[in-house]
Design an enzyme around this catalytic site. Structure first.
Site, PDB file in Angstrom:
ATOM      1  N   ASP A  29     -28.721 -23.062  -2.557  1.00  0.00           N
ATOM      2  CA  ASP A  29     -28.640 -23.153  -1.096  1.00  0.00           C
ATOM      3  C   ASP A  29     -27.762 -22.018  -0.588  1.00  0.00           C
ATOM      4  O   ASP A  29     -26.690 -21.740  -1.140  1.00  0.00           O
ATOM      5  CB  ASP A  29     -28.040 -24.501  -0.688  1.00  0.00           C
ATOM      6  CG  ASP A  29     -28.170 -24.759   0.802  1.00  0.00           C
ATOM      7  OD1 ASP A  29     -28.917 -25.678   1.173  1.00  0.00           O
ATOM      8  OD2 ASP A  29     -27.518 -24.044   1.593  1.00  0.00           O
ATOM      9  N   ILE A  30     -28.233 -21.365   0.465  1.00  0.00           N
ATOM     10  CA  ILE A  30     -27.553 -20.184   0.990  1.00  0.00           C
ATOM     11  C   ILE A  30     -26.127 -20.503   1.458  1.00  0.00           C
ATOM     12  O   ILE A  30     -25.241 -19.642   1.407  1.00  0.00           O
ATOM     13  CB  ILE A  30     -28.390 -19.543   2.134  1.00  0.00           C
ATOM     14  CG1 ILE A  30     -27.999 -18.093   2.377  1.00  0.00           C
ATOM     15  CG2 ILE A  30     -28.315 -20.344   3.409  1.00  0.00           C
ATOM     16  CD1 ILE A  30     -28.421 -17.161   1.319  1.00  0.00           C
ATOM     17  N   HIS A  97     -37.234 -31.088   0.685  1.00  0.00           N
ATOM     18  CA  HIS A  97     -36.293 -30.557  -0.306  1.00  0.00           C
ATOM     19  C   HIS A  97     -35.267 -31.617  -0.672  1.00  0.00           C
ATOM     20  O   HIS A  97     -34.931 -32.484   0.135  1.00  0.00           O
ATOM     21  CB  HIS A  97     -35.587 -29.298   0.201  1.00  0.00           C
ATOM     22  CG  HIS A  97     -35.000 -29.443   1.567  1.00  0.00           C
ATOM     23  ND1 HIS A  97     -35.759 -29.361   2.702  1.00  0.00           N
ATOM     24  CD2 HIS A  97     -33.732 -29.677   1.964  1.00  0.00           C
ATOM     25  CE1 HIS A  97     -34.982 -29.532   3.764  1.00  0.00           C
ATOM     26  NE2 HIS A  97     -33.750 -29.741   3.335  1.00  0.00           N
ATOM     27  N   HIS A  99     -31.370 -31.888  -2.037  1.00  0.00           N
ATOM     28  CA  HIS A  99     -30.098 -31.189  -2.266  1.00  0.00           C
ATOM     29  C   HIS A  99     -29.431 -31.768  -3.504  1.00  0.00           C
ATOM     30  O   HIS A  99     -29.297 -32.994  -3.623  1.00  0.00           O
ATOM     31  CB  HIS A  99     -29.121 -31.440  -1.118  1.00  0.00           C
ATOM     32  CG  HIS A  99     -29.514 -30.905   0.210  1.00  0.00           C
ATOM     33  ND1 HIS A  99     -29.024 -29.725   0.713  1.00  0.00           N
ATOM     34  CD2 HIS A  99     -30.334 -31.401   1.174  1.00  0.00           C
ATOM     35  CE1 HIS A  99     -29.514 -29.516   1.924  1.00  0.00           C
ATOM     36  NE2 HIS A  99     -30.313 -30.526   2.230  1.00  0.00           N
TER      37      HIS A  99
HETATM   38  P1  5GP Z   1     -31.585 -29.694   5.617  1.00  0.00           P
HETATM   39  O1  5GP Z   1     -30.626 -29.413   6.736  1.00  0.00           O
HETATM   40  O2  5GP Z   1     -33.028 -29.588   6.102  1.00  0.00           O
HETATM   41  O3  5GP Z   1     -31.311 -30.939   4.860  1.00  0.00           O
HETATM   42  O4  5GP Z   1     -31.343 -28.541   4.553  1.00  0.00           O
HETATM   43  C1  5GP Z   1     -31.836 -27.254   4.670  1.00  0.00           C
HETATM   44  C2  5GP Z   1     -31.002 -26.383   3.775  1.00  0.00           C
HETATM   45  O5  5GP Z   1     -31.651 -25.135   3.636  1.00  0.00           O
HETATM   46  C3  5GP Z   1     -29.601 -26.089   4.323  1.00  0.00           C
HETATM   47  O6  5GP Z   1     -28.625 -26.581   3.427  1.00  0.00           O
HETATM   48  C4  5GP Z   1     -29.566 -24.574   4.453  1.00  0.00           C
HETATM   49  O7  5GP Z   1     -28.341 -24.033   4.058  1.00  0.00           O
HETATM   50  C5  5GP Z   1     -30.673 -24.131   3.515  1.00  0.00           C
HETATM   51  N1  5GP Z   1     -31.289 -22.886   3.911  1.00  0.00           N
HETATM   52  C6  5GP Z   1     -31.753 -22.548   5.143  1.00  0.00           C
HETATM   53  N2  5GP Z   1     -32.257 -21.299   5.118  1.00  0.00           N
HETATM   54  C7  5GP Z   1     -32.117 -20.848   3.845  1.00  0.00           C
HETATM   55  C8  5GP Z   1     -32.466 -19.626   3.200  1.00  0.00           C
HETATM   56  O8  5GP Z   1     -33.010 -18.703   3.798  1.00  0.00           O
HETATM   57  N3  5GP Z   1     -32.179 -19.524   1.876  1.00  0.00           N
HETATM   58  C9  5GP Z   1     -31.580 -20.521   1.187  1.00  0.00           C
HETATM   59  N4  5GP Z   1     -31.327 -20.329  -0.095  1.00  0.00           N
HETATM   60  N5  5GP Z   1     -31.235 -21.699   1.765  1.00  0.00           N
HETATM   61  C10 5GP Z   1     -31.506 -21.848   3.072  1.00  0.00           C
END
Ligand code: 5GP
Ligand code: ZN
Length: 137
Positions: A29-30, A97, A99
């Site tokens: 995760d970035i 996804h 985590h």
């Molecule tokens: P959510 O908020 O949908 O549960 O998680 C999405 C995750 O994707 C976040 O933790 C965010 O940091 C990660 N994310 C968003 N854009 C990118 C990206 O371009 N590259 C990577 N590696 N992670 C990303």
């Protein structure tokens, strides 16, 4: 398609890949919420948990223990949270996804549940079971 994770899968965007097989891709995760914070995704664009087929779920979940063990050996965390946010307002990327968030002492990561122990009667528990079971398909 305007999906960041599909772009990563199509190599239009860079990612720090840690695992790949025919159906599943895992990368860092970035934001690195904690050291080793990893995302595991299906290669197919599937929006959220409600749209996963049994086979998708099986393909994704079967690699989770392997990656969790690798994170444990690599970083010696005190534990690990395995989390999936689905639908607004919790989900920010609409490609399903999971985590994997290794946890460390005083890491400041906030993931908590509310403890309502004692607030649900036996009748209410039974009503919950009846309703959920009725809707299992
Ligand atoms: P959510 O908020 O949908 O549960 O998680 C999405 C995750 O994707 C976040 O933790 C965010 O940091 C990660 N994310 C968003 N854009 C990118 C990206 O371009 N590259 C990577 N590696 N992670 C990303
Ligand atoms: Zn996608």
């Amino acid at each position: 398609m305007d999906c960041i994770f599909c772009k990563i899968l199509n190599k239009e965007m860079f990612s720090y890949k840690i695992y790949e097989d025919e159906n599943v891709y895992a990368f860092l995760d970035i934001t690195q919420g904690t050291k080793g914070h990893t995302l595991v995704i299906p290669k197919e664009h599937i929006k959220n948990v409600y749209e996963l087929r049994d086979v998708d779920a099986a393909n994704i979940f079967k690699v989770i223990p392997k990656i969790a063990r690798a994170l444990k050996v690599s970083f010696d965390p005190i534990g690990i949270n395995i989390v999936s946010n689905n639908e607004l307002p919790l989900q920010s990327v609409f490609h399903f996804h999971i985590h994997l968030i290794p946890r460390y002492k005083n890491d400041g990561m906030e993931l908590s549940t509310i403890n309502n122990y004692g607030n649900t009667s036996d009748k209410e528990f039974n009503n919950l079971v009846t309703l959920i079971k009725k809707n299992l398909m």
